[in-house]
Write a protein that holds these residues in place. Structure first.
Motif, PDB file in Angstrom:
ATOM      1  N   UNK A  23       0.752  -1.088   0.000  1.00 32.53           N
ATOM      2  CA  UNK A  23      -0.011   0.154   0.109  1.00 32.53           C
ATOM      3  C   UNK A  23       1.006   1.280   0.117  1.00 32.53           C
ATOM      4  N   UNK A  24       0.937   1.897  -1.179  1.00 27.67           N
ATOM      5  CA  UNK A  24       2.050   2.979  -1.423  1.00 27.67           C
ATOM      6  C   UNK A  24       1.222   4.370  -1.548  1.00 27.67           C
ATOM      7  N   UNK A  25       1.419   5.477  -1.059  1.00 27.32           N
ATOM      8  CA  UNK A  25       0.955   6.740  -1.212  1.00 27.32           C
ATOM      9  C   UNK A  25       1.981   7.884  -1.552  1.00 27.32           C
ATOM     10  N   UNK A  26       1.713   8.483  -2.567  1.00 31.33           N
ATOM     11  CA  UNK A  26       2.531   9.610  -3.147  1.00 31.33           C
ATOM     12  C   UNK A  26       1.870  10.716  -2.927  1.00 31.33           C
ATOM     13  N   UNK A  27       1.431  11.664  -3.871  1.00 30.13           N
ATOM     14  CA  UNK A  27       0.827  12.806  -3.346  1.00 30.13           C
ATOM     15  C   UNK A  27      -0.665  12.474  -3.319  1.00 30.13           C
ATOM     16  N   UNK A  28      -1.478  12.548  -2.262  1.00 30.62           N
ATOM     17  CA  UNK A  28      -2.859  12.561  -2.343  1.00 30.62           C
ATOM     18  C   UNK A  28      -3.547  12.668  -0.929  1.00 30.62           C
ATOM     19  N   UNK A  29      -4.818  12.602  -1.124  1.00 33.05           N
ATOM     20  CA  UNK A  29      -5.766  12.873  -0.033  1.00 33.05           C
ATOM     21  C   UNK A  29      -6.650  11.773   0.383  1.00 33.05           C
ATOM     22  N   UNK A  30      -6.445  11.140   1.480  1.00 34.86           N
ATOM     23  CA  UNK A  30      -7.318  10.116   1.777  1.00 34.86           C
ATOM     24  C   UNK A  30      -8.171  10.235   3.062  1.00 34.86           C
ATOM     25  N   UNK A  31      -9.519  10.144   2.937  1.00 32.85           N
ATOM     26  CA  UNK A  31     -10.431  10.155   3.800  1.00 32.85           C
ATOM     27  C   UNK A  31     -11.367   8.735   4.089  1.00 32.85           C
ATOM     28  N   UNK A  32     -10.781   7.841   5.163  1.00 31.04           N
ATOM     29  CA  UNK A  32     -11.460   6.701   4.981  1.00 31.04           C
ATOM     30  C   UNK A  32     -12.224   6.540   6.342  1.00 31.04           C
ATOM     31  N   UNK A  33     -13.381   6.022   6.441  1.00 36.69           N
ATOM     32  CA  UNK A  33     -14.034   5.800   7.634  1.00 36.69           C
ATOM     33  C   UNK A  33     -14.831   4.404   7.632  1.00 36.69           C
ATOM     34  N   UNK A  34     -14.863   4.130   8.973  1.00 32.21           N
ATOM     35  CA  UNK A  34     -15.300   2.582   9.504  1.00 32.21           C
ATOM     36  C   UNK A  34     -16.676   2.956   9.972  1.00 32.21           C
ATOM     37  N   UNK A  35     -17.730   2.331   9.160  1.00 35.67           N
ATOM     38  CA  UNK A  35     -19.199   2.289   9.824  1.00 35.67           C
ATOM     39  C   UNK A  35     -19.394   1.213  10.563  1.00 35.67           C
ATOM     40  N   UNK A  36     -18.561   0.555  11.017  1.00 35.68           N
ATOM     41  CA  UNK A  36     -18.680  -0.725  11.995  1.00 35.68           C
ATOM     42  C   UNK A  36     -18.964  -0.187  13.269  1.00 35.68           C
ATOM     43  N   UNK A  37     -20.084  -0.762  14.149  1.00 35.71           N
ATOM     44  CA  UNK A  37     -20.111  -0.562  15.361  1.00 35.71           C
ATOM     45  C   UNK A  37     -19.157  -0.840  16.453  1.00 35.71           C
ATOM     46  N   UNK A  38     -18.398  -1.721  15.955  1.00 34.82           N
ATOM     47  CA  UNK A  38     -17.140  -2.133  16.804  1.00 34.82           C
ATOM     48  C   UNK A  38     -16.115  -1.296  16.695  1.00 34.82           C
TER      49      UNK A  38
END
Length: 580
Positions: free
Chosen positions: A282-297
């Motif tokens: 998993x490689x990132x260069x120039x980027x914007x990442x917005x990650x969300x988990x909807x799991x109740x746990x």
């Protein structure tokens, strides 16, 4: 007997000719393995009515043109069926529709390419009925394609699907796109979805052992929604620029069994019940990442912390933990520590940007006095040219400074500095670049004609289990060499120098002193003139101050006298001849 033979021969020939007539008539009509709206194209029928529009076929280019066509009939499977051995090009003009309650939209045994300024809407119902089903590749280029297949797949391809500068909407039961490879590029706008459990909006997987399973999105806007990962790739998944929204209601928002790469300033928004990520790197260069988990746990949004490429750095990292607390990771842990914590939170929003680097190279300015007056204050500047990739003017984000101020004779030390995004500075220096002095044309200065070439080399160093990239540089004096292929700069010596040297000479001369100027206003004294006879006023030659004038006057008089004597002689001779 011979007549009978002739008659028999004639009868046989006639019978043969009569027998051939139906075959010849049949051969005049060509039948093409292409059906539209329940009719087959033939050489006698190259235009088929489709509602108020038409479908026309050009067999020379294998191009099917739909012009405001409304296709509601089928002969077998598909409103459009192609058994052609080569590609089928479908050109769209106006608004075209394929509508069925229980049939396929388009079927082909080969490749399909859709293009044109118009649009095509495929609305097909029925169990396992697909919008487009092709044994080959499907290309959507510069056009608009809308598919609704609630009982099947939007686009099902045993090859690759290409979306190039196009608008694609594909909502289906099992997959919006199901193919070996998927490429979305060149400002395309794509909206895909799947409604069935265990299915993906984009299911990209290799088939039959052939290589594939790669999903590539570049400079496009993509929305993918499904119960399982909106975007799934059995190979590598790459997002390069543009924006991607991928979501899953019961699984990971996005998943790749190979590598996951995000670059080009892409904005990626992930929303899923389980962590998004990949099996590979998993490689990132120039980027914007917005990650969300909807799991109740307490399930994080990312499966693993991405590796940020060495040319880039973390500039923003804000997380929300399981208790809803917002944490600025850079402020709390520092940049280096924060990079390892990106996969620990239910909501992580981070931004990376390219690192800025600075390369500096020493030079010496030598000022010499070449005239009567000592040099004063002066500023000199260097410039670079013949850079590694492109022209130096191409690099608006890179700053080059190389100036030094001098004041009098002596040696002055300066630095040539190149500063900018790391990748751009690398492109400038990767194959060597040349340096020379700018000739600004200031009066009384001679400028240096020295030229140097600088080569930079990057290498890895490892300390305490961490690696970093370092660079070293070599400076060589060069000269311009004419060859059969043009003029090129070549090293004038094999040994590098420690510093570049540029020499300038100040050449202004001092003005003559007042007493040193010749007195042109005074005439020579009378005693300096040579003695001579005075001439009458009429024959007097103006006095130029030249002491040789009397001699010149005498020579002139002698010349005149000679001319007169010759004239008299000619006159006498002339007079004698006429007397005869």
């Amino acid at each position: 007997m011979s007549k009978i033979r002739k008659l028999i021969g004639f009868a046989l020939a006639l019978a043969f000719a009569m027998a051939m007539l139906p075959a010849m008539a049949f051969a005049d009509t060509s039948y093409y393995d292409l059906y539209v709206n329940g009719e087959r194209f033939t050489s006698d029928n190259l235009a088929i009515e489709c509602g108020e529009g038409t479908a026309t076929y050009d067999p020379a280019t294998q191009t099917l043109t739909l012009d405001n066509a409304s296709i509601t009939n089928a002969l077998g499977s598909g409103g459009i069926y192609s058994g052609l051995t080569s590609d089928l090009n479908i050109v769209l003009q106006g608004e075209n529709r394929i509508t069925f309650d229980d049939n396929m939209g388009v079927m082909a045994t080969g490749n399909i390419e859709l293009s044109g300024s118009g649009s095509l809407t495929i609305d097909v119902a029925g169990e396992t009925k697909d919008g487009i089903s092709a044994a080959g590749n499907v290309s959507v280029h510069g056009t608009t394609l809308n598919i609704n297949a609630p009982g099947g797949i939007g686009i099902a391809s045993d090859g690759s699907v290409f979306v190039d500068n196009a608008k694609l909407t594909s909502h289906a039961l099992y997959a919006g796109v199901d193919a070996v490879n998927l490429t979305i590029k060149n400002s395309s706008v794509v909206d895909i979805s799947a409604m069935e459990n265990n299915c993906n909006a984009a299911f990209i997987s290799s088939r039959g052992g052939a290589p594939g399973g790669n999903l590539s999105i570049s400079n496009s806007n993509v929305v993918a929604k499904s119960l399982f990962p909106g975007l799934f790739a059995s190979g590598n998944l790459t997002v390069d620029g543009g924006s991607v929204q991928s979501s899953s209601t019961v699984n990971s928002a996005l998943w790749a069994r190979g590598d996951l790469t995000i670059k080009g300033g892409a904005k990626v928004m992930l929303d899923g019940a389980y962590p998004a990520g990949c099996v590979g790197d998993f490689t990132v260069y120039a980027a914007e990442v917005d990650a969300k988990s909807t799991n109740t746990g307490n399930i994080p949004a990312l499966s693993d912390s991405p590796v940020i490429n060495d040319d880039f750095e973390l500039t923003h990292a804000v997380a929300v933990d399981s208790e809803g607390t917002t944490i600025d990771l850079i402020e709390h842990d520092g940049v280096e520590q924060a990079k390892g914590f990106l996969h620990l939170y239910k909501n992580i929003h981070f931004i990376t940007g390219e690192k800025s680097v600075t390369y500096s190279f020493p030079f010496t300015k030598v000022v010499k006095k070449g005239g009567d007056i000592a040099p004063g204050k002066q500023e000199f500047e260097l410039e670079i040219f013949n850079v590694g990739v492109g022209q130096i003017e191409d690099y608006a984000d890179v700053t080059v400074t190389a100036s030094v101020a001098t004041n009098g004779v002596g040696e002055y030390e300066g630095l040539l500095t190149i500063k900018g995004p790391k990748s751009q500075v690398r492109d400038i220096t990767c194959e060597g670049f040349c340096v020379r002095e700018k000739n600004t044309g200031v009066a009384n200065w001679t400028y240096s004609d020295a030229v140097y070439q600088i080569f930079c080399h990057e290498y890895e160093i490892t300390t305490d289990a961490q690696s970093a990239t370092q660079s070293s540089c070599e400076i060589f004096p060069v000269k311009l060499v004419e060859t059969d292929n043009g003029a090129f700069y070549e090293k004038s010596q094999d040994t590098p120098v420690a510093s570049m040297i540029f020499e300038n000479v100040y050449t202004e001369k001092a003005a003559p002193a007042e007493g040193d100027k010749p007195d042109t206003d005074k005439k020579p004294a009378a005693t300096t003139k040579p003695a001579g006879k005075k001439k009458t006023t009429a024959g007097k030659i103006p006095n130029t101050g030249d002491s040789s004038a009397p001699a010149m006057e005498c020579a002139a008089l002698l010349a005149i006298a000679g001319v007169l004597a010759v004239g008299l002689s000619i006159k006498k001779l002339h007079g004698g001849r006429s007397a005869r």
